[in-house]
Design an enzyme around this catalytic site. Sequence first.
Site, PDB file in Angstrom:
ATOM      1  N   THR A 299      -8.489   8.318 -10.708  1.00 45.97           N
ATOM      2  CA  THR A 299      -9.921   8.190 -10.098  1.00 45.97           C
ATOM      3  C   THR A 299      -9.876   7.124  -9.509  1.00 45.97           C
ATOM      4  O   THR A 299     -10.867   6.689  -9.537  1.00 45.97           O
ATOM      5  CB  THR A 299     -11.177   8.750 -10.915  1.00 45.97           C
ATOM      6  OG1 THR A 299     -10.404   8.036 -12.418  1.00 45.97           O
ATOM      7  CG2 THR A 299     -11.138  10.442 -11.056  1.00 45.97           C
TER       8      THR A 299
ATOM      9  N   MET B  50      -7.939   5.382  -4.671  1.00 49.22           N
ATOM     10  CA  MET B  50      -7.217   6.810  -3.341  1.00 49.22           C
ATOM     11  C   MET B  50      -8.259   7.700  -4.051  1.00 49.22           C
ATOM     12  O   MET B  50      -8.794   8.362  -3.341  1.00 49.22           O
ATOM     13  CB  MET B  50      -6.518   6.666  -3.628  1.00 49.22           C
ATOM     14  CG  MET B  50      -5.666   6.866  -2.347  1.00 49.22           C
ATOM     15  SD  MET B  50      -5.885   6.454  -0.493  1.00 49.22           S
ATOM     16  CE  MET B  50      -4.997   5.920  -0.318  1.00 49.22           C
ATOM     17  N   GLY B  51      -8.285   7.919  -4.992  1.00 51.77           N
ATOM     18  CA  GLY B  51      -8.873   9.395  -5.780  1.00 51.77           C
ATOM     19  C   GLY B  51     -10.536   9.640  -5.895  1.00 51.77           C
ATOM     20  O   GLY B  51     -10.712  10.564  -5.139  1.00 51.77           O
TER      21      GLY B  51
ATOM     22  N   ASP C 231     -10.690   1.637   7.749  1.00 56.56           N
ATOM     23  CA  ASP C 231     -11.882   0.855   7.211  1.00 56.56           C
ATOM     24  C   ASP C 231     -10.607   0.180   5.890  1.00 56.56           C
ATOM     25  O   ASP C 231     -11.074  -0.683   5.561  1.00 56.56           O
ATOM     26  CB  ASP C 231     -12.528   0.935   6.881  1.00 56.56           C
ATOM     27  CG  ASP C 231     -13.858   1.090   8.133  1.00 56.56           C
ATOM     28  OD1 ASP C 231     -12.754   0.187   9.214  1.00 56.56           O
ATOM     29  OD2 ASP C 231     -14.331   1.928   7.879  1.00 56.56           O
ATOM     30  N   GLN C 232      -9.674   1.215   4.907  1.00 56.68           N
ATOM     31  CA  GLN C 232      -9.612   0.462   3.899  1.00 56.68           C
ATOM     32  C   GLN C 232      -8.720  -0.333   3.696  1.00 56.68           C
ATOM     33  O   GLN C 232      -8.420  -1.108   3.373  1.00 56.68           O
ATOM     34  CB  GLN C 232      -8.885   2.199   2.847  1.00 56.68           C
ATOM     35  CG  GLN C 232      -8.385   2.060   1.584  1.00 56.68           C
ATOM     36  CD  GLN C 232      -7.599   3.002   0.693  1.00 56.68           C
ATOM     37  OE1 GLN C 232      -7.251   3.910   2.201  1.00 56.68           O
ATOM     38  NE2 GLN C 232      -7.686   3.252   0.379  1.00 56.68           N
TER      39      GLN C 232
ATOM     40  N   THR D 220       1.048  -1.371   0.127  1.00 60.90           N
ATOM     41  CA  THR D 220      -0.236  -0.106  -0.095  1.00 60.90           C
ATOM     42  C   THR D 220       0.955   1.368   0.127  1.00 60.90           C
ATOM     43  O   THR D 220       2.491   1.330   0.069  1.00 60.90           O
ATOM     44  CB  THR D 220      -0.744   0.140   1.419  1.00 60.90           C
ATOM     45  OG1 THR D 220       0.099   0.635   1.864  1.00 60.90           O
ATOM     46  CG2 THR D 220      -1.528  -1.169   1.611  1.00 60.90           C
ATOM     47  N   CYS D 221       0.728   2.451   0.189  1.00 60.39           N
ATOM     48  CA  CYS D 221       0.950   3.583   0.250  1.00 60.39           C
ATOM     49  C   CYS D 221       1.866   3.945   1.492  1.00 60.39           C
ATOM     50  O   CYS D 221       3.165   4.805   1.658  1.00 60.39           O
ATOM     51  CB  CYS D 221       0.030   4.574   0.500  1.00 60.39           C
ATOM     52  SG  CYS D 221      -0.988   4.566   1.219  1.00 60.39           S
TER      53      CYS D 221
END
Length: 422
Positions: free
Chosen positions: A181, A184-185, A106-107, A48-49
């Site tokens: 988009t 995350m966007g 939550d992601q 992830t980021c």
Amino acid sequence: MTEISSMVITHAKATVEEMEDSWHGDIDLVLSQLYSNELVYECAVLKTCNRVEIYVVSSKGSSVLFHYAKEMGVSAKIVEFYDHDESLRHLLRLACGLESMIIGEDQILGQIKDFFLMAKGAGTVGKVLSTAFSKAIQVGKRVRTETFINRGAVSIASAAVDLAEDILDGLNDKHILVIGTGEMGTLVTRALSHRDMHVIYLANRTYEKARDLAEELGGEAVMFDQLEKYVRAADVVISATSAPHYVLKGDLVAKVMEGRENELLLIDIASPRDIDPAVEEIPHVILRNIDGLRVINEKNLQMRMVEAKKAEIIIDDELDMVKAQYKRQKADAIISNLYSQSHGLRHNEMEHAINKLSAYHTIGEIERKVLEDLTHAITNKILAEPTKKLRNAAEYDDDKFLDSVSRLFDIRPIKKNDGITK
């Protein structure tokens, strides 16, 4: 014995730049590289980021990951290596949001599920990792149902919007450009749509996706090749694409800022980064990335710490259950091999006996059925007590007994991907 080991690089020790340097290639390539190692039975990757995590099932434990980290040039200062029990606890905590930069978000639960399915689709997970990831997803759901761990929690996306509000003292009269988009966007745009924005521009390489999101959440879709124009018009740019290269390069931002005196806030929440870090040297440009979101997390952390303690109790309970499940699996793998080999011998010897008898008598279906039932029953009765002893040994962590039985009956190594012992 083969168990789970993990290698974990997160925001806790590593900067965004260090995490980028520790990652080489896409998910499928990394899975393929790991799985091609004959010492690795199963593997899965989470990226992830703000984290890179690798899980393997191997008879050599963490040594496989030590070697992999060395090959990748990962600094010992930013990486943690966990053994079986530590890996399980970490994965359960991760699914519950306790390891996230934004506690309780939550992601991460959806991300764990997505990466597990990705590894499953690649054929690199078997029984051991399937058990671990399925349990983690189940526990993540249970904690969010039985506690308020995610109440007041913000996602990375909404934290980016909060950060922009803090830096600019509100966003009501601001022009915001969101680049990307994807998941995350979309979350960024949704967070912005709940605020009274002046205007939100949405840019994506596929214009139709930007248009659809603009229609759903409000905003104006713009063509990606007009990025310079809308960066110039923006007060805030939040970038969250999945591009492998910089989307906003230094020369573009420098050109936009020529003669401009009002500040331009750039927030980069992509991994790898979307915005060239050199833009920070340009006058009137403020650049923030994932590392800058820690301040937002501190603001609402205290209210969730009580719920985190409740979550830890659930995790302890579920960890005991999954460890017991692994103990049963450990014994079941040996028992399965023992029964398979024993019944293979039984069948061969029965056929040998029938061939001998056939030289003197006609062996019909009834006689064959009697011999089949007799030898089957004898074999199962002989194995009944050893089966009981094996399950007891697994329950009480008597690995020496399990190994002795394997050697005594010459139980052969199982195939790669069955994942209990090698």
